[in-house]
Design a protein around this motif. Structure first.
Motif, short mmCIF file in Angstrom:
data_model
loop_
_atom_site.label_atom_id
_atom_site.label_comp_id
_atom_site.label_asym_id
_atom_site.label_seq_id
_atom_site.Cartn_x
_atom_site.Cartn_y
_atom_site.Cartn_z
N LEU A 1 -5.88 -6.47 -7.56
CA LEU A 1 -5.90 -6.74 -6.13
C LEU A 1 -6.89 -7.84 -5.78
O LEU A 1 -6.62 -8.70 -4.94
N ALA A 2 -8.04 -7.82 -6.45
CA ALA A 2 -9.06 -8.84 -6.18
C ALA A 2 -8.57 -10.24 -6.54
O ALA A 2 -8.97 -11.22 -5.93
N MET A 3 -7.70 -10.32 -7.55
CA MET A 3 -7.21 -11.62 -8.01
C MET A 3 -5.83 -11.96 -7.46
O MET A 3 -5.24 -12.98 -7.84
N ALA A 4 -5.29 -11.14 -6.57
CA ALA A 4 -3.94 -11.36 -6.05
C ALA A 4 -3.85 -12.68 -5.28
O ALA A 4 -4.78 -13.07 -4.57
N ARG A 5 -2.74 -13.36 -5.46
CA ARG A 5 -2.49 -14.61 -4.75
C ARG A 5 -1.24 -14.55 -3.88
O ARG A 5 -0.86 -15.54 -3.26
N GLY A 6 -0.57 -13.41 -3.87
CA GLY A 6 0.64 -13.26 -3.07
C GLY A 6 1.12 -11.84 -3.08
O GLY A 6 0.42 -10.91 -3.52
N ALA A 7 2.35 -11.64 -2.60
CA ALA A 7 2.90 -10.30 -2.46
C ALA A 7 3.05 -9.60 -3.81
O ALA A 7 2.79 -8.40 -3.93
N PHE A 8 3.44 -10.37 -4.85
CA PHE A 8 3.61 -9.74 -6.17
C PHE A 8 2.29 -9.16 -6.66
O PHE A 8 2.24 -8.05 -7.20
N GLY A 9 1.20 -9.89 -6.49
CA GLY A 9 -0.10 -9.39 -6.91
C GLY A 9 -0.51 -8.14 -6.17
O GLY A 9 -1.11 -7.22 -6.75
N LEU A 10 -0.19 -8.08 -4.86
CA LEU A 10 -0.51 -6.87 -4.09
C LEU A 10 0.29 -5.67 -4.59
O LEU A 10 -0.25 -4.58 -4.75
N VAL A 11 1.59 -5.87 -4.81
CA VAL A 11 2.42 -4.76 -5.27
C VAL A 11 1.95 -4.28 -6.65
O VAL A 11 1.85 -3.07 -6.90
N GLY B 1 -2.05 3.30 -7.32
CA GLY B 1 -1.30 4.51 -6.98
C GLY B 1 -1.22 5.47 -8.14
O GLY B 1 -1.44 6.68 -7.99
N LEU B 2 -0.93 4.95 -9.33
CA LEU B 2 -0.90 5.80 -10.52
C LEU B 2 -2.29 6.37 -10.81
O LEU B 2 -2.42 7.52 -11.24
N ALA B 3 -3.32 5.56 -10.56
CA ALA B 3 -4.69 6.04 -10.76
C ALA B 3 -5.01 7.18 -9.81
O ALA B 3 -5.65 8.16 -10.18
N PHE C 1 0.83 -1.20 0.00
CA PHE C 1 0.00 0.00 0.00
C PHE C 1 0.87 1.26 0.00
O PHE C 1 0.62 2.22 -0.76
N SER C 2 1.91 1.28 0.83
CA SER C 2 2.80 2.44 0.89
C SER C 2 3.49 2.67 -0.44
O SER C 2 3.72 3.81 -0.85
N PHE C 3 3.82 1.58 -1.14
CA PHE C 3 4.47 1.72 -2.45
C PHE C 3 3.52 2.40 -3.43
O PHE C 3 3.94 3.23 -4.24
N GLY C 4 2.24 2.05 -3.37
CA GLY C 4 1.26 2.72 -4.22
C GLY C 4 1.17 4.21 -3.91
O GLY C 4 1.10 5.05 -4.82
N LEU C 5 1.18 4.57 -2.62
CA LEU C 5 1.16 5.98 -2.23
C LEU C 5 2.40 6.71 -2.74
O LEU C 5 2.32 7.86 -3.19
N LEU C 6 3.54 6.04 -2.68
CA LEU C 6 4.78 6.66 -3.15
C LEU C 6 4.72 6.92 -4.65
O LEU C 6 5.12 7.99 -5.12
N LEU C 7 4.20 5.96 -5.42
CA LEU C 7 4.06 6.16 -6.85
C LEU C 7 3.12 7.33 -7.15
O LEU C 7 3.37 8.12 -8.07
N ALA C 8 2.04 7.43 -6.39
CA ALA C 8 1.11 8.55 -6.58
C ALA C 8 1.81 9.88 -6.34
O ALA C 8 1.63 10.84 -7.09
N ALA C 9 2.64 9.94 -5.28
CA ALA C 9 3.34 11.18 -4.97
C ALA C 9 4.35 11.53 -6.06
O ALA C 9 4.43 12.68 -6.50
N LEU C 10 5.12 10.56 -6.51
CA LEU C 10 6.15 10.82 -7.52
C LEU C 10 5.55 11.19 -8.87
O LEU C 10 6.18 11.91 -9.66
#
Length: 355
Positions: free
Chosen positions: A57-67, A74-76, A16-25
């Protein structure tokens, strides 16, 4: 998500924090596109990324899917949330008073995220699960995009030119340093309060549910000032928007830090929220007045980038500091730093008064 995916809490929060960081950048680039008259394309791309991210996110099965999912979301967010909306609305109104009322309308609607939609989200998750909730909200973004396409973008996305009286080199003017300091500090203070309030009250013997209820008042407290600005037609003092909210937020933090009971803490949260609600309007309105409509998107984006970073690192820093200094001391320090930024805010307000 943590339970469903079998991941550590840090991995879920980190995505989640990575998404926020992408939004900021991404915010400054989005601002430049808005200044260039590409608002419709930005909002369409943002809606598409939001749908793709929520579905991922709905189809995520692990950490890679979440990121992956949070990266798309975040870009959205950079193309759909306050920064983009402020730039779009600001360009559509020439009169400063009408522009302020329009910005207030946006923030009143945005305030529903914490006052209405957050409890609604909890109910939907309980009903259909978090995966079903994500797919349902992806469908709601599609409906929002259709509404934007039909009712909003044709009206608000008209291109504009630089004013004839604009001085040479206006496109290269830089955001005032004070703006890069004042608004991120207020964001950092809000992150600190929302991070520390519940554990502080629990430490003082309050039940977790009661502590969370006090924090819920933060969203409600932001609405009165915005509603007042939305309904009023009188001229508004620049000081009321730019530096008095910093005083209110500082006072709220000090009350929370020194309070012994739930009522006093809730009062402090209310005072802080009132200031934060007004200060949210200060940035787009002030920067539009200082930069003019041709630069407002870029200036808002550049300040939003620093604010986004402050929002992302704020919780980590205040928790780390509180482990050594204690939570009340950290809140007092943040309040004093916020008060120290008032002269910089007053200099910004002084600049806005000049023609």
């Amino acid at each position: 998500m943590q339970a469903g995916l079998g991941l550590h809490r840090t991995a879920v929060a980190g995505a989640f924090s990575f998404g926020l960081l992408l939004a900021a950048l991404s915010a400054p680039r989005i601002g430049r596109w808005l200044d260039a008259g590409h608002a419709a394309a930005v909002f369409r791309a943002g809606a598409a990324l939001a749908v793709a991210g929520l579905a991922s996110l709905a189809m995520a099965r692990g950490a890679f899917g979440l990121v992956l999912g949070w990266s798309l979301v975040g870009l959205a967010m950079a193309g759909l949330l306050y920064e983009a909306a402020f730039a779009l609305v600001g360009r559509a109104f020439d009169d400063a008073g009408e522009r302020l009322r329009a910005l207030a309308a946006v923030t009143v609607s945005g305030g529903l995220a914490s006052t209405v939609f957050l409890p609604l989200l909890a109910w939907v998750v309980d009903t259909v699960g978090w995966r079903g909730a994500l797919l349902l909200f992806a469908a709601s973004v599609v409906a929002m995009a259709v509404l934007l396409e039909r009712q909003v973008l044709p009206v608000l996305s008209r291109p504009i030119a630089l004013p004839k009286e604009a001085p040479a080199g206006v496109a290269h003017r830089k955001v005032p340093l004070a703006a890069r300091v004042v608004f991120p500090l207020a964001t950092f203070a809000a992150a600190g309060l929302t991070t520390l309030l519940v554990p502080l009250l629990v430490q003082r013997g309050q039940a977790p549910v009661a502590a969370a209820s006090a924090l819920a008042g933060f969203g409600l407290a932001q609405l009165p000032g915005r509603l007042w600005l939305l309904g009023g037609r009188r001229r508004v003092s620049v000081a009321l928007l730019v530096w008095w909210p910093l005083v209110l937020q500082s006072a709220g933090l000090l009350v929370v830090a020194m309070s012994g009971g739930l009522v006093a803490a809730a009062l402090g949260v209310g005072v802080f929220g009132l200031g934060a609600g007004l200060h949210t309007l200060a940035r787009p309105w002030l920067l539009q007045g200082l930069a003019g409509p041709a630069l407002a998107g870029r200036w808002n984006g550049e300040v939003a980038r620093v604010q986004g970073i402050a929002r992302a690192v704020g919780p980590v820093l205040v928790v780390a500091a509180s482990a050594t200094l204690g939570m009340p001391a950290v809140l007092v320090i943040v309040a004093l730093v916020l008060l120290a930024s008032v002269p910089a805010a007053r200099s910004l307000a002084s600049g806005a008064r000049r023609p």
